[in-house]
Design an enzyme around this catalytic site. Structure first.
Site, PDB file in Angstrom:
ATOM      1  N   ARG A   1      11.072  -2.007  11.195  1.00 32.81           N
ATOM      2  CA  ARG A   1      10.023  -1.567  12.114  1.00 32.81           C
ATOM      3  C   ARG A   1       9.899  -2.537  13.290  1.00 32.81           C
ATOM      4  O   ARG A   1       9.965  -3.740  13.097  1.00 32.81           O
ATOM      5  CB  ARG A   1       8.675  -1.519  11.371  1.00 32.81           C
TER       6      ARG A   1
ATOM      7  N   LYS B   1       0.833  -1.217   0.000  1.00 31.42           N
ATOM      8  CA  LYS B   1       0.000   0.000   0.000  1.00 31.42           C
ATOM      9  C   LYS B   1       0.862   1.259   0.000  1.00 31.42           C
ATOM     10  O   LYS B   1       0.670   2.153  -0.813  1.00 31.42           O
ATOM     11  CB  LYS B   1      -0.932   0.021   1.223  1.00 31.42           C
TER      12      LYS B   1
ATOM     13  N   ARG C   1      -0.937  -8.887  13.530  1.00 32.78           N
ATOM     14  CA  ARG C   1      -1.455  -7.854  12.616  1.00 32.78           C
ATOM     15  C   ARG C   1      -2.288  -8.485  11.494  1.00 32.78           C
ATOM     16  O   ARG C   1      -3.275  -7.904  11.056  1.00 32.78           O
ATOM     17  CB  ARG C   1      -0.299  -7.026  12.040  1.00 32.78           C
TER      18      ARG C   1
ATOM     19  N   ARG D   1      11.307  -5.884   4.953  1.00 30.04           N
ATOM     20  CA  ARG D   1      11.042  -4.438   4.823  1.00 30.04           C
ATOM     21  C   ARG D   1      12.016  -3.618   5.665  1.00 30.04           C
ATOM     22  O   ARG D   1      12.299  -3.949   6.816  1.00 30.04           O
ATOM     23  CB  ARG D   1       9.610  -4.133   5.270  1.00 30.04           C
TER      24      ARG D   1
ATOM     25  N   ARG E   1      -9.610   1.441   9.013  1.00 28.14           N
ATOM     26  CA  ARG E   1      -9.120   0.092   9.293  1.00 28.14           C
ATOM     27  C   ARG E   1     -10.141  -0.763  10.020  1.00 28.14           C
ATOM     28  O   ARG E   1      -9.829  -1.882  10.404  1.00 28.14           O
ATOM     29  CB  ARG E   1      -7.861   0.203  10.138  1.00 28.14           C
TER      30      ARG E   1
HETATM   31  P1  ADP Z   1       2.122  -1.924   3.199  1.00 25.26           P
HETATM   32  O1  ADP Z   1       2.141  -0.413   3.192  1.00 25.26           O
HETATM   33  O2  ADP Z   1       0.906  -2.487   2.519  1.00 25.26           O
HETATM   34  O3  ADP Z   1       2.318  -2.514   4.567  1.00 25.26           O
HETATM   35  P2  ADP Z   1       4.734  -1.711   1.858  1.00 25.26           P
HETATM   36  O4  ADP Z   1       4.462  -0.773   0.721  1.00 25.26           O
HETATM   37  O5  ADP Z   1       5.462  -1.161   3.032  1.00 25.26           O
HETATM   38  O6  ADP Z   1       3.349  -2.430   2.323  1.00 25.26           O
HETATM   39  O7  ADP Z   1       5.511  -2.968   1.267  1.00 25.26           O
HETATM   40  C1  ADP Z   1       5.957  -4.037   2.115  1.00 25.26           C
HETATM   41  C2  ADP Z   1       7.338  -4.498   1.676  1.00 25.26           C
HETATM   42  O8  ADP Z   1       7.219  -5.146   0.397  1.00 25.26           O
HETATM   43  C3  ADP Z   1       8.360  -3.389   1.485  1.00 25.26           C
HETATM   44  O9  ADP Z   1       9.619  -3.832   1.923  1.00 25.26           O
HETATM   45  C4  ADP Z   1       8.366  -3.118  -0.020  1.00 25.26           C
HETATM   46  O10 ADP Z   1       9.637  -2.676  -0.474  1.00 25.26           O
HETATM   47  C5  ADP Z   1       8.050  -4.507  -0.585  1.00 25.26           C
HETATM   48  N1  ADP Z   1       7.239  -4.457  -1.808  1.00 25.26           N
HETATM   49  C6  ADP Z   1       6.259  -3.576  -2.135  1.00 25.26           C
HETATM   50  N2  ADP Z   1       5.731  -3.851  -3.334  1.00 25.26           N
HETATM   51  C7  ADP Z   1       6.388  -4.957  -3.791  1.00 25.26           C
HETATM   52  C8  ADP Z   1       6.325  -5.756  -4.986  1.00 25.26           C
HETATM   53  N3  ADP Z   1       5.459  -5.465  -5.947  1.00 25.26           N
HETATM   54  N4  ADP Z   1       7.157  -6.804  -5.100  1.00 25.26           N
HETATM   55  C9  ADP Z   1       8.036  -7.107  -4.121  1.00 25.26           C
HETATM   56  N5  ADP Z   1       8.163  -6.413  -2.971  1.00 25.26           N
HETATM   57  C10 ADP Z   1       7.356  -5.353  -2.804  1.00 25.26           C
HETATM   58  P1  AMP Z   2       0.809   0.637   8.960  1.00 25.29           P
HETATM   59  O1  AMP Z   2       1.938   1.580   8.855  1.00 25.29           O
HETATM   60  O2  AMP Z   2      -0.380   1.038   8.116  1.00 25.29           O
HETATM   61  O3  AMP Z   2       1.216  -0.812   8.757  1.00 25.29           O
HETATM   62  O4  AMP Z   2       0.276   0.739  10.470  1.00 25.29           O
HETATM   63  C1  AMP Z   2       1.103   0.378  11.557  1.00 25.29           C
HETATM   64  C2  AMP Z   2       0.291   0.330  12.836  1.00 25.29           C
HETATM   65  O5  AMP Z   2      -0.248   1.634  13.128  1.00 25.29           O
HETATM   66  C3  AMP Z   2      -0.927  -0.594  12.823  1.00 25.29           C
HETATM   67  O6  AMP Z   2      -0.608  -1.941  13.088  1.00 25.29           O
HETATM   68  C4  AMP Z   2      -1.774   0.049  13.938  1.00 25.29           C
HETATM   69  O7  AMP Z   2      -1.288  -0.297  15.211  1.00 25.29           O
HETATM   70  C5  AMP Z   2      -1.522   1.530  13.730  1.00 25.29           C
HETATM   71  N1  AMP Z   2      -2.518   2.117  12.805  1.00 25.29           N
HETATM   72  C6  AMP Z   2      -2.288   2.633  11.570  1.00 25.29           C
HETATM   73  N2  AMP Z   2      -3.420   3.066  11.013  1.00 25.29           N
HETATM   74  C7  AMP Z   2      -4.417   2.799  11.920  1.00 25.29           C
HETATM   75  C8  AMP Z   2      -5.828   2.980  11.926  1.00 25.29           C
HETATM   76  N3  AMP Z   2      -6.477   3.508  10.887  1.00 25.29           N
HETATM   77  N4  AMP Z   2      -6.509   2.585  13.028  1.00 25.29           N
HETATM   78  C9  AMP Z   2      -5.880   2.056  14.095  1.00 25.29           C
HETATM   79  N5  AMP Z   2      -4.563   1.830  14.140  1.00 25.29           N
HETATM   80  C10 AMP Z   2      -3.824   2.203  13.069  1.00 25.29           C
END
Ligand code: ADP
Ligand code: AMP
Length: 220
Positions: free
Chosen positions: A161, A13, A172, A127, A88
């Site tokens: 993270r 995302k 999660r 990540r 969420r």
């Molecule tokens: P989200 O925001 O949904 O938690 P991220 O954008 O942080 O996901 O992506 C999660 C991990 O996967 C990151 O380390 C990112 O670099 C990697 N990633 C994102 N898109 C792809 C893809 N299309 N193929 C492989 N790895 C990806």
């Molecule tokens: P993310 O960066 O989107 O993976 O979010 C990391 C963490 O932040 C989540 O696991 C939650 O603990 C908190 N968080 C992010 N967005 C929300 C939301 N809309 N509602 C509640 N908790 C959130």
């Protein structure tokens, strides 16, 4: 355009949101990034959020909705935004609807990123994000920075993270299935959901998303 991005943790995302926001000329609003910025500034909100985030739970709705509302009311979001990680759960989705209704606005689409669970686990395990700005996202094998441990965008230090540990990820994913997935049906009832596969090269997924959004717009 007003778009909501939905998908499990690790779906890509944040990665897609940065690209889509740039292409569409709208701000990327990530509640996770906003919480992490509060944590690094050591604010009261950051301290509260961290305890929930580290356990893999959702931060309580009241503070989350207030923070998201405040961000959506900034001038750069006047003509649209791309929400990443918000809403969420169904209560947050209802609160967002109410907020938009008060401003005589509507959502244009909910983009649902589909990825198999085993892929999500691999993505999260590798990540790495930037200390300066958690929207700068890398992966130790899939999206390597030019120099190990250093952010390509700003030169900041890359780190893993705290909530990307194996145990927290399991929690999660459970929270995603029980609390977040129901918003897909909520938005299906409003005929807003566009589902695409989030497998494959990052740029191809961006293209896929833009085409799907264009089709959705043309169909209305
Ligand atoms: P989200 O925001 O949904 O938690 P991220 O954008 O942080 O996901 O992506 C999660 C991990 O996967 C990151 O380390 C990112 O670099 C990697 N990633 C994102 N898109 C792809 C893809 N299309 N193929 C492989 N790895 C990806
Ligand atoms: P993310 O960066 O989107 O993976 O979010 C990391 C963490 O932040 C989540 O696991 C939650 O603990 C908190 N968080 C992010 N967005 C929300 C939301 N809309 N509602 C509640 N908790 C959130």
């Amino acid at each position: 355009m007003r778009i909501v991005l939905v998908g499990p943790p690790g779906a890509g995302k944040g990665t897609q949101a940065v690209r889509l926001a740039e292409k569409l000329g709208i701000p990327h609003i990530s509640t996770g990034d906003l919480f992490r910025a509060n944590i690094s500034r050591q604010t009261e909100l950051g301290k509260l959020a961290k305890s929930y985030m580290d356990a893999g739970n959702l931060v309580p709705d009241e503070v989350t909705i207030a923070m998201a509302k405040d961000r959506m009311e900034q001038p750069d979001a006047e003509n649209g935004f791309l929400l990443d990680g918000f809403p969420r759960n169904v209560s947050q989705a209802e609160a967002l609807d109410e907020l938009l209704r008060d401003e005589h606005m509507t959502l244009d689409a909910v983009l649902d990123l589909e990825v198999p669970e085993e892929e999500v686990v691999k993505r999260i395990a590798g990540r790495r994000i930037c200390r300066n700005d958690s929207s700068h996202v890398f992966h130790v094998t899939y999206s390597k920075p030019e120099q190990e441990g250093v952010c390509d965008v700003c030169g900041g230090e890359l780190y893993q993270r705290d909530d990307d540990s194996e145990d927290t990820v399991r929690k999660r994913l459970e929270v995603y299935h029980t609390q977040t997935e129901p918003i897909i049906d909520y938005y299906k009832a409003q005929e807003l959901v566009v589902t695409i596969s989030s497998l494959g090269p990052v740029d191809e997924i961006t293209q896929r998303a833009l085409e799907a959004l264009k089709r959705e717009k043309a169909g209305k």
